[in-house]
Design an enzyme around this catalytic site. Structure first.
Site, PDB file in Angstrom:
ATOM      1  N   ARG A 126      -6.336  -1.513   2.977  1.00  0.00           N
ATOM      2  CA  ARG A 126      -6.838  -0.211   2.506  1.00  0.00           C
ATOM      3  C   ARG A 126      -5.721   0.827   2.383  1.00  0.00           C
ATOM      4  O   ARG A 126      -5.945   1.912   1.833  1.00  0.00           O
ATOM      5  CB  ARG A 126      -7.930   0.306   3.447  1.00  0.00           C
ATOM      6  CG  ARG A 126      -7.481   0.538   4.880  1.00  0.00           C
ATOM      7  CD  ARG A 126      -8.650   0.919   5.775  1.00  0.00           C
ATOM      8  NE  ARG A 126      -8.254   1.122   7.174  1.00  0.00           N
ATOM      9  CZ  ARG A 126      -8.162   0.155   8.070  1.00  0.00           C
ATOM     10  NH1 ARG A 126      -8.434  -1.093   7.716  1.00  0.00           N
ATOM     11  NH2 ARG A 126      -7.814   0.412   9.316  1.00  0.00           N
ATOM     12  N   TYR A 127      -4.539   0.516   2.925  1.00  0.00           N
ATOM     13  CA  TYR A 127      -3.429   1.468   2.889  1.00  0.00           C
ATOM     14  C   TYR A 127      -2.375   1.142   1.827  1.00  0.00           C
ATOM     15  O   TYR A 127      -1.548   2.001   1.513  1.00  0.00           O
ATOM     16  CB  TYR A 127      -2.743   1.530   4.251  1.00  0.00           C
ATOM     17  CG  TYR A 127      -3.632   2.022   5.368  1.00  0.00           C
ATOM     18  CD1 TYR A 127      -4.270   3.251   5.283  1.00  0.00           C
ATOM     19  CD2 TYR A 127      -3.840   1.248   6.503  1.00  0.00           C
ATOM     20  CE1 TYR A 127      -5.097   3.701   6.307  1.00  0.00           C
ATOM     21  CE2 TYR A 127      -4.662   1.686   7.535  1.00  0.00           C
ATOM     22  CZ  TYR A 127      -5.292   2.910   7.425  1.00  0.00           C
ATOM     23  OH  TYR A 127      -6.105   3.348   8.432  1.00  0.00           O
ATOM     24  N   ILE A 128      -2.374  -0.056   1.316  1.00  0.00           N
ATOM     25  CA  ILE A 128      -1.321  -0.448   0.371  1.00  0.00           C
ATOM     26  C   ILE A 128      -1.910  -0.629  -1.023  1.00  0.00           C
ATOM     27  O   ILE A 128      -3.105  -0.881  -1.181  1.00  0.00           O
ATOM     28  CB  ILE A 128      -0.592  -1.736   0.829  1.00  0.00           C
ATOM     29  CG1 ILE A 128      -1.581  -2.880   1.025  1.00  0.00           C
ATOM     30  CG2 ILE A 128       0.179  -1.473   2.101  1.00  0.00           C
ATOM     31  CD1 ILE A 128      -0.920  -4.187   1.439  1.00  0.00           C
TER      32      ILE A 128
END
Length: 870
Positions: A126-128
């Site tokens: 979800r962060y990359i």
């Protein structure tokens, strides 16, 4: 259990009272296992030859194409979309996507995608973010030539194989474990793969080797084209920063800085190497500093790191791919040929589709021009039915369509009726004709490409190389590795003791006599009073035989350690003298170094590391008519023979004792040493260039391109990672002549000097950053040719020849030297040196010793030899 057997139609065979019951497994167990094995092989673990993808990777790439709008997408979003195609969990999809992203070819990444050097994991999906690279968009996708199939739930269509026009499988590599087989295809170099594909299309031979993203050094001697049984050895790149610090700047593929450091610490704890502490400064590039204690050889430590840690690993490739829905084991060269041929096939299909589209465009453009130019649209004004409209247009076109490539269809006429009035009113005949001519040019070009398909494919690969090859040069250096003997580089961290009387040797006998420092992988050689010998491995306590007279660490293939011995042959036999070496043995086997008779006794024994030959005094017993009870024996008079040789007779009379009279000097020839430029190591096996014959205190002179001069003792474990412009046997009395460019004054300078400190690195040029070494020689009277640069509006100055001995005298190594000339110079060359005049004052006589015979060479004539001393 009986119920299960019924359900699965298991039929027991006839029961034998003396044997176990054997049952056949049939029914669903048999079918299910085969189905499961086939599924794992074809749908999970092994890549397809057509595109080089496993199913999960293929589905990820298709999902990214579905979502592609030129912007980055959250990886979590891509993973969720992929689950429409892939019937497994999001964790496996996310891990597979990170693997693709870390290879930096198909996906442009944003965020923390982990680090292949340190082993750090990527951030949560979800962060990359990710998007398709330009290379992927150009090479991987072509929907019009893609074959499609229903997804696992039947809701969507997915590609059977992506139309990859590049040997992607070899570029990225692949690894997987299936049922009953596995695959490990190593990654290769982008540029070299394209060059190999071009060679294949030109009908030339090619060879490809792995190239790893972690760089390192690789020995591909046994690569075997990636087939079963092959092997590559990969080493970390280690250099010496200073005398107490090593730096690792590249690591082997499949290791990380963490696992590498752990293996070094483990080897240090086991005593294989000795390390003070380790610093890991790795960020974008690898930098591991290994600090060594004082008096520890950096060269030996580097070899020990390769021998005992993950600084050297071996990888066994196994190329297994899916071809026609079956696993096949083929070499990487065959994979590249198949991939290149498949690329040609795809390019042909794309050209044919493009040709059809252009011909259709030309066909309709021609119809449109006729329809408007001949005002055929007016023929439909009075028609009241659709069939009448079609017939009227068809009749109107017939006189004008003789030049068309195909017949006019109802669909063509229908399209003509859809042309708007505004377009008809603004119709430009010239522009319409230009469009048709442009289409004809494109059609001709496509047909030319199809007729010259191989040339077109070569141009395609060349374009890929031009557009995407920058920055993809080979990272892994290919080099032959020298074999490292662990016993020569291991740190000797254990003390060895011996109980000579009782015949025990080992590391736990701390109350007994100390022998030497050793390691737990060393072998120990022991000689006994009764003329026997044994070699055994280091242990806590080992019995080798009573009355030990000599014990030491054993060196295999050691021809320079010579054993001198005087012994009595049996109870009443003669006394013999012999010199021998022990080069090879069978461990834990007892050997006789005499004749093997009972009652054999050794009177004198010595071990000499450089073949020293001492003088001894022999005392005889006063028995019978013996007159001469004392005489001297010089071991230098004896030839060095094999261990099994009997030797020469010292006396037929009884000997009382033998005493050392005088220490000896080496009787061995100077050792010839070669330098092998391939593995960059010294050797005595006649590989490479002969440096000279070296005695114990002789040294090698080294001068680097950076102007550093030094001398070293010629140890075979020395590493030569730098580029040396001079490497030869050092003559301390021979001046060294150097020509260099002085950076500050921007002139050439000459100096002649002697090495003043043998153990010190000296800079022989000035320390200005632009100063550089031009020429160096150890000739006695060197001659330098100067070629001058032609000056504008001046005559060409003739070349000069300069005798450097006359030009400048020998000065200190720190001296700047004399300026060579103020003129502009084009080139400097060393000519044949002048031979110095030699006056012979006395005749020199050189006596050569006999060469060392091979081990086990027996002295067959010793029995018949007369006594040397009676």
């Amino acid at each position: 259990m009986s119920q299960d057997l019924e359900n699965n139609n298991q039929e027991p065979l006839e029961e034998n009272t003396n044997q176990e019951v054997i049952t056949k497994i049939t029914g669903m167990y048999k079918d299910w296992f085969l189905d499961y094995a086939s599924y794992v092989i074809l749908e999970r673990a092994v890549p397809a030859i057509e595109d080089g993808f496993k199913p999960v990777h293929r589905r990820i790439m298709q999902s990214m194409k579905d979502l592609d709008d030129g912007r980055y997408n959250k990886v979590a979003n891509i993973v969720g979309h992929t689950m429409q195609y892939h019937p497994h969990g999001d964790a496996s999809i996310g891990d597979a996507m990170v693997q693709i992203g870390q290879k930096e070819l198909l996906i442009d990444t944003q965020g923390n995608w982990g680090n292949i050097l340190t082993g750090d994991r990527a951030a949560a999906s979800r962060y990359i973010e990710a998007r398709l690279s330009k290379f992927a968009l150009e090479v991987i996708y072509s929907p019009k030539v893609t074959q499609w199939q229903s997804s696992y739930d039947g809701r969507r269509k997915e590609p059977i194989n992506l139309p990859v026009k590049f040997p992607l499988l070899l570029m990225q590599g692949a690894e997987g474990i299936a049922v009953g087989l596995s695959t490990k295809i190593l990654p290769h170099n982008f540029i070299e793969l394209i060059q190999a594909s071009i060679k294949h299309l030109n009908g030339k031979r090619f060879t490809i080797y792995p190239d790893f993203p972690t760089a390192g050094i690789m020995d591909i001697t046994n690569y075997n084209d990636g087939l079963r049984g092959g092997k590559v050895r990969i080493r970390a790149k280690i250099s010496q920063q200073d005398k107490n610090t090593l730096v690792v700047t590249e690591i082997p593929y499949s290791t990380t800085t963490t696992t590498l450091i752990d293996s070094i610490i483990k080897a240090n704890d086991k005593g294989k190497i000795k390390v003070k502490h380790i610093e890991d400064n790795t960020a974008e590039n690898v930098e591991i500093l290994i600090h060594l204690p004082n008096n520890i050889s950096p060269d030996k430590t580097i070899d020990a790191l390769y021998a005992f840690t993950n600084c050297e690993i071996s990888i066994s490739p196994l190329c297994c791919v899916i071809i026609d829905h079956k696993p096949h084991f083929i070499g990487v060269s065959e994979i590249l040929r198949l991939s290149t041929d498949h690329t040609v096939k795809l390019l042909k299909s794309e050209l044919e589709i493009k040709l059809d589209e252009l011909q259709e465009q030309w066909h309709f453009a021609s119809l449109e021009r006729i329809f408007i130019e001949e005002r055929i649209y007016r023929n439909i004004e009075e028609e009241e039915t659709w069939d009448g409209v079609i017939t009227a247009i068809d009749e109107g076109l017939k006189p004008h369509i003789t030049h068309l490539k195909r017949a006019v269809t109802v669909e063509d006429i229908t399209r003509l009726t859809e042309i708007r009035i505004k377009r008809i009113s603004k119709f430009d005949l010239d522009k319409a004709q230009q469009k048709i001519e442009a289409l004809e040019d494109e059609i001709a070009q496509i047909k030319h490409h199809l007729e010259h398909l191989i040339e077109f494919a070569i141009s395609y690969f060349e374009k890929l190389l031009k557009d995407y090859g920058e920055g993809r040069e080979r990272k892994t250096e290919i080099r032959l590795f020298e074999d490292i003997e662990a016993t020569k580089v291991v740190i000797r961290n254990t003390k060895l003791y011996v109980n000579k009387k009782e015949g025990f040797i080992g590391t736990s006998l701390k109350k007994d006599e100390y022998v030497a420092d050793c390691s737990d992988i060393d072998d120990i050689i022991c000689f006994m009073q009764d003329g026997t010998m044994m070699v055994t491995k280091v242990d806590a306590k080992t019995f080798v035989g009573k009355n030990i007279i000599h014990a030491a660490v054993f060196k295999k293939k050691d021809k320079r350690t010579i054993y001198n011995m005087i012994y009595k042959d049996g109870t009443n036999g003669n006394t013999y003298i012999k010199r021998f070496a022990v080069t090879s043995i069978t461990r834990d086997k007892e050997y006789s170094i005499g004749s093997g008779k009972a009652g054999t006794k050794v009177f004198y024994f010595s071990a000499n590391p450089n073949g020293e030959a001492e003088k001894v005094t022999v005392y005889l017993r006063q028995v019978g008519s013996v007159k001469k009870l004392k005489f001297e024996v010089d071991f230098a008079d004896q030839l060095i023979k094999g261990r099994g040789a009997k030797g020469n007779i010292v006396s037929k009379h009884a000997i009382k004792k033998v005493e050392l009279k005088e220490e000896g000097v080496s009787t061995l020839k100077p050792r010839k040493i070669w330098f092998d430029n391939v593995v960059k190591r010294l050797n005595v096996d006649e590989r490479g260039d002969l440096l000279g014959e070296f005695k114990g205190d002789d040294r090698i002179l080294l001068i680097t391109q950076d102007g550093i001069a030094k001398t070293i003792i010629p140890e075979l474990t020395t590493r030569f990672d730098e580029n040396y412009v001079l490497m030869e046997k050092w003559n301390p009395q021979q001046p060294i002549s150097v020509v260099y460019w002085e950076g500050e004054r921007e002139r050439y300078y000459v100096k002649r000097f002697l090495i003043e400190h043998a153990d010190k690195d000296e800079l022989v040029i000035t320390d200005h950053p632009k100063s550089q070494l031009e020429l160096v020689t150890t000739d006695s009277i060197p001659v330098l040719e100067i070629i001058y640069r032609k000056q504008r509006n001046k005559e060409q100055k003739p070349n000069d020849e300069v005798n450097l001995e006359e030009f400048i005298s020998v000065k200190g190594i720190k001296a700047q030297g004399n300026q060579l000339t103020t003129e502009k110079i084009t080139q400097l060359n060393l000519l044949e040196p002048i031979e110095p005049e030699v006056s012979i004052t006395e005749e020199e006589e050189v006596l050569d010793e006999e060469p060392l015979p091979k081990d086990n060479e027996a002295d067959s004539s010793s029995e018949s030899q007369a006594s040397l001393f009676d």
